[in-house]
Design a protein around this motif. Sequence first.
Motif, PDB file in Angstrom:
ATOM      1  N   ILE A 687      77.640  29.658  -5.444  1.00  0.00           N
ATOM      2  CA  ILE A 687      77.400  31.228  -6.006  1.00  0.00           C
ATOM      3  C   ILE A 687      78.865  32.103  -6.064  1.00  0.00           C
ATOM      4  CG2 ILE A 687      75.706  33.355  -5.121  1.00  0.00           C
ATOM      5  CD1 ILE A 687      75.133  31.504  -2.972  1.00  0.00           C
ATOM      6  N   LYS A 689      79.338  36.176  -8.858  1.00  0.00           N
ATOM      7  CA  LYS A 689      79.109  37.444  -8.421  1.00  0.00           C
ATOM      8  C   LYS A 689      79.791  38.578  -9.544  1.00  0.00           C
ATOM      9  CE  LYS A 689      78.747  41.078  -5.582  1.00  0.00           C
ATOM     10  NZ  LYS A 689      78.054  41.831  -4.889  1.00  0.00           N
ATOM     11  N   LEU A 694      81.143  33.482  -4.245  1.00  0.00           N
ATOM     12  CA  LEU A 694      81.154  34.329  -3.032  1.00  0.00           C
ATOM     13  C   LEU A 694      80.526  33.128  -2.232  1.00  0.00           C
ATOM     14  CD1 LEU A 694      77.900  36.302  -4.303  1.00  0.00           C
ATOM     15  CD2 LEU A 694      80.056  37.346  -3.961  1.00  0.00           C
ATOM     16  N   GLU A 765      62.589  29.753  -2.845  1.00  0.00           N
ATOM     17  CA  GLU A 765      62.267  30.932  -3.513  1.00  0.00           C
ATOM     18  C   GLU A 765      61.550  31.181  -5.073  1.00  0.00           C
ATOM     19  OE1 GLU A 765      65.448  33.910  -3.340  1.00  0.00           O
ATOM     20  OE2 GLU A 765      63.929  35.312  -4.147  1.00  0.00           O
ATOM     21  N   ARG A 772      52.697  31.238  -5.874  1.00  0.00           N
ATOM     22  CA  ARG A 772      51.898  32.588  -5.885  1.00  0.00           C
ATOM     23  C   ARG A 772      51.741  32.889  -7.836  1.00  0.00           C
ATOM     24  NH1 ARG A 772      56.300  35.091  -3.234  1.00  0.00           N
ATOM     25  NH2 ARG A 772      55.436  34.196  -0.834  1.00  0.00           N
TER      26      ARG A 772
ATOM     27  N   LEU B 123      80.000  37.330   3.110  1.00  0.00           N
ATOM     28  CA  LEU B 123      79.874  35.692   2.193  1.00  0.00           C
ATOM     29  C   LEU B 123      81.465  36.560   1.601  1.00  0.00           C
ATOM     30  CD1 LEU B 123      77.008  34.238  -0.118  1.00  0.00           C
ATOM     31  CD2 LEU B 123      78.287  33.445   1.756  1.00  0.00           C
ATOM     32  N   PRO B 147      79.088  43.911  -1.135  1.00  0.00           N
ATOM     33  CA  PRO B 147      77.211  43.276  -1.123  1.00  0.00           C
ATOM     34  C   PRO B 147      76.709  44.180  -1.181  1.00  0.00           C
ATOM     35  CG  PRO B 147      78.558  42.710   1.026  1.00  0.00           C
ATOM     36  CD  PRO B 147      79.099  43.233   0.367  1.00  0.00           C
ATOM     37  N   HIS B 304      74.149  35.549   2.547  1.00  0.00           N
ATOM     38  CA  HIS B 304      74.352  34.805   2.230  1.00  0.00           C
ATOM     39  C   HIS B 304      73.404  34.273   1.192  1.00  0.00           C
ATOM     40  CE1 HIS B 304      76.087  34.668   5.869  1.00  0.00           C
ATOM     41  NE2 HIS B 304      76.829  33.457   5.821  1.00  0.00           N
ATOM     42  N   GLY B 305      73.534  35.003  -0.007  1.00  0.00           N
ATOM     43  CA  GLY B 305      73.101  34.803  -1.593  1.00  0.00           C
ATOM     44  C   GLY B 305      71.351  34.281  -1.010  1.00  0.00           C
ATOM     45  N   PHE B 306      70.913  34.836   0.166  1.00  0.00           N
ATOM     46  CA  PHE B 306      69.074  34.583  -0.030  1.00  0.00           C
ATOM     47  C   PHE B 306      68.889  36.493   0.082  1.00  0.00           C
ATOM     48  CE2 PHE B 306      70.394  31.558   3.054  1.00  0.00           C
ATOM     49  CZ  PHE B 306      69.882  30.073   1.972  1.00  0.00           C
ATOM     50  N   SER B 307      67.509  36.556  -0.977  1.00  0.00           N
ATOM     51  CA  SER B 307      67.292  37.843  -1.395  1.00  0.00           C
ATOM     52  C   SER B 307      66.328  38.095  -0.141  1.00  0.00           C
ATOM     53  CB  SER B 307      66.889  37.793  -2.834  1.00  0.00           C
ATOM     54  OG  SER B 307      65.201  37.010  -2.054  1.00  0.00           O
ATOM     55  N   SER B 309      63.534  39.778  -0.640  1.00  0.00           N
ATOM     56  CA  SER B 309      62.080  39.410  -0.123  1.00  0.00           C
ATOM     57  C   SER B 309      61.738  37.764   0.358  1.00  0.00           C
ATOM     58  CB  SER B 309      61.659  39.627  -2.100  1.00  0.00           C
ATOM     59  OG  SER B 309      62.116  38.290  -2.681  1.00  0.00           O
ATOM     60  N   TYR B 310      62.690  36.951  -0.215  1.00  0.00           N
ATOM     61  CA  TYR B 310      62.329  35.633   0.265  1.00  0.00           C
ATOM     62  C   TYR B 310      62.938  35.510   1.575  1.00  0.00           C
ATOM     63  CZ  TYR B 310      64.050  30.913   1.622  1.00  0.00           C
ATOM     64  OH  TYR B 310      63.793  30.060   2.344  1.00  0.00           O
ATOM     65  N   ASP B 313      60.024  36.124   3.005  1.00  0.00           N
ATOM     66  CA  ASP B 313      59.035  35.009   2.750  1.00  0.00           C
ATOM     67  C   ASP B 313      58.894  34.521   4.599  1.00  0.00           C
ATOM     68  OD1 ASP B 313      57.320  36.382   0.674  1.00  0.00           O
ATOM     69  OD2 ASP B 313      58.511  35.313  -0.633  1.00  0.00           O
TER      70      ASP B 313
END
Lengths: 782, 337
Positions: A687, A689, A694, A765, A772, B123, B147, B304-307, B309-310, B313
């Motif tokens: 990951i 940025k 990261l 995700e 959806r 992170l 972040p 940790h890289g998770f949005s 919105s996720y 969910d």
Amino acid sequence: MTGLRHIGKSVRRKDGPDKVTGRAVYSEDVKLPGTLVGRVLRSPHPHARILRIDTAKAMSLPGVKAVITAEDTKGVKHGFVETPRYPPDQDVLARGRVVYVGEEIAAVAAVDQMTAQQALDLIEVEYEPLPAVFDPLEAMQPGAPEIHASHPKAAIEVPYANIGGRTTSGWGDVEEGFASADYIREDRFESHLRTHGYLEPHVTIAYWESERLNVWTSSMGTFIKRAKLARTLDLPYSAIRVHKAYCGGTFGGKIDLYAHEYCAARLSMLTQRPVRIVVNREEIFSAYRHGQPLIIEIKTGVRKDGTIVAQQMRTINNSGAYRGSGVVVIFLAWGFTMIPYRIPNLKYEGLSVYTNYPVRAPQRGHGCPQVRFAIESQLDAIAEHLGIDPVTIRLRNAREPWEALPNGDNVHEAGLIDCIKLAAEKSNIIDHYGKGRNASGTIRRGIGMGVSGYFGGSLIYPNGSGVIVKMNDDGSATVLTGGIDVGQGSETVICQIVAEELSLDLDDVKIISSDTDTTPQDIGAWISGMTYVTGNATRQAAGNVRRKMLDLASSRLNVDAQSLAVEDKVVFNRNDPHQRMTYREIIAYSIATKRGDTILGEGFWRTMRDEPAHPSLATTKGRWSENYAFSCQVAEVEVDIETGEAKLLKALTVHDCGFPMNPALVKGQIDGQVSMALGHAFLEEIITKDGFTLNPNWLDYRMPTIHEMAASDDADVITEQYVVGQPYRTKEVGEGLVSGILAAIANAIYDATGVRLTSTPFTPEKLLRGLRQLEREKRAKN
Amino acid sequence: MILFDFEYEPARSLPEASALLSRLGEGARAMGGGTDLLPKMRIAITRPTAIVGLSGIEPEPPSVTAEGGLRIDGLTTLAALARAPLVTTNLPMLAESARVVGSDQVREMGTLAGNLCQDTRCLELNQKHDYQFKAKCFKRGGECCYPFPNNRPGRCWSVYMSDIAPALIALNAEIETVHAAGGRRLAVAEMFSGQGIDPISLEPAELISAVITPPLPANFGWGYHKSSRRGGFEYAIAVIAVTLTLDASRQACTDARIVIGAIREKPVRVHEAERVLVGQTIDDALFAETVNAAVGEARPLRHHGFSRSYLIDNLRIYLRRVLIRAVERARGHASTT
């Protein structure tokens, strides 16, 4: 392959006992008195001008023995590719400018870790930050921050910025092809940044002693390391000895020169003491070379029956801040497109685009997983549109044995059709395909297929392998090979060949390998050719020994050599087995009668020996390989459609590697590649940025563990054979199998859910987003 | 390798450890298993001048309290916690939450108290800063937040990742501490400041001697889930811990505690969602309403890289599943383990 004692058998690894008992010496285990600790200062900016470097304070710190910057180098550049079109482009230490976070600026040698760390902190560097660019499409735009000027030839052809290299190829007439198509489909696929995951970090210990440089370094080939160190240090090759050390995994990430190797060597030359640099895991994750994220745009035209009539493809590679292997992967992407299926009309363009990321390296498959993911996904979509099953459409286009490839190569006894048929039969994919999606509950099962083809042993420096087999007085043999065992088992296979050719027990064969002073030159462990190239050289060397021994026995026994046979270190007359000589006797006889001639044999091998060089990276013209491997893989997945979590349950690999010299080693390669594809598909991602990493650690970069590993089944399609005394053709089996299974996983996820994922990794995700979207489409229809 | 010098003082008892910490001053840190502290020292985001070692102190085995709950020594390793018969029988949820921490090696070293006192993570924070993210962030005493660049000065949105704390809060557990100024007992939920910079609100020389859980009522059920990508050897995407009690008819919920971990600076108890659930007859619609309330209240931070919105969910699906499981257990439909 009847009558073979060693070849085709899962014999115990030669290096096994050393490794499991901890006796194996890796580079970090090499202990020399007075060794200094080397450390490297790295750029904290993705792009900046270096205005000033002051090392005075670091130099004056007690315990610091040397500090080097670009000023202390010979200014000789290096690169993964070093050709007239793509000359070396990278300084060993940054000069005037840094172009990625983690780029090497200076290095220190000190008496211990703590002092080395303090010395790094004391080096003053003044930067002027410059605008940086990370997305290849943005980097291509005119006016984007210039990392390097576009390649002069590419600059004439295309109006883009930051083009490190361009490959174009094709045949036929794609426009005409598309005009004749019944169905045309266009898609775009993207792959992400994944690292190799070798457990042994990069480690180098260098010792300049008596005007010679001794090096132990974790590598995939000692001869290329020697060549690149010699050039950048401006030393003759003969002044450098790269010693053998065991290697704890590479997967493509330890090929050409790395700055720490140069620094350890230069610091040792300055201090006259051994210098060790151990690269820490954070550095490997955030500043070292990973694989190549590709964007693949692909347009394919087919007839109603699924026959491909035309394909147009554009590959854009986010290549990082120097050329690295970026200009190779855009060539290879063409090759991996060409191999398995007939494409009568093709137009291909590959662009390697500079961005402010670390340089890229080959990574097991070197673009093949990305390419096959795109092509095989699209092929399934086409098949569905046409109402054809995934097996039929693949068989419709698969290459037959002895087909000529458009580049002039030939696929020889290609086993692709048999691979597809056997994979279909063993997985029963036709019965299962399309069924899982309609199940009730939240868990859906899916099945998918992917096909791949891979080259082996192409022409890259040093292009050929030599091997020497020496007979010892007691009739045992010692084999000298430059071939390096990076875990794939090459030392074992080389010993199997010697034992087979000379009818020895495996314990009678000792191997000395990958030492640039004491062993002959070797192609290295990175173009999937060692079993073929180094193996045939070994076979020839052992064969020469055998011939010499037969001739000697023939003259001593006064029996025609044709009538002689060997078994268990004895040469005997087939017609009168009582007429016999042991190897020991033959060797003694040779020394007594041939002016002291002990028996040794030399062997050499080079792929495509009539070809002067490798094909053009820019035009793809020229022969590429004489060994094409084929495979068909099937994935069975399970998807929780509520959570979007997917997993690989079962992998089936049916492959044509010619024939398995050592089935257990082949099986190890297959399972390793399935695991790697599984990591690529679901878990592993660097990951980033703004050019920073990261997750530079094993915790946050998720490699699959034993708990994630899927059941991995496999079958060989045997297309070649091994005959003692004759050249053989083995094919690649160590890297191409990451590809078909990755594509198969994507196709299986589609089968389970109806979601066509066009980018890796396949995260919950993305799957939820896709599910959806399907729901919305369904509602819109009703 | 840890690239700075520090003192090491082994302690033979917790009171001695507390006294040592007081004497050695604010640069001193207590170390149980070291699974949180040593990695932080390796990357030099914590640079203690002295370490007070607790590993020589033998923990008491878990015991039943006079009230009928459990008393568990703070120095109990996570491995021992996960397999202690008293815990697996009486508090399977706690055993489960210990079993999903880290890896075998981490659980053999890490202690219950250490797990609760672990630092928050991010992170950009939890890595070496030799050349990456060199400028110090708020948590490292600097002036930025990587972040969340628009965070107000001093605000750190690092995330508290304990897998066990949410379970203990859902179980209404308390901690008992040892301190030179006298120990105390406080609810587990009370030991968190809610501040990413300094997430644990215990005093510098205050050590957790034990965790004490109350007895469980009749018709009690629990559900627990740690969301992760590879099922082990990683910090959570989110942790969900639910305890609830049903009425005698086992149709309506009379009490509930819903705690979500690994999404904020401390475990989040979603009181609003609990209010939706309590007093109502259990059905799918009630679960849906509870989940909606919980997700609205939890306000997860992307990490940790998770949005975000996720994360929402993920919470939505797994909270519903955990609630269903808790009700099943309360109704005795499933084994309590």
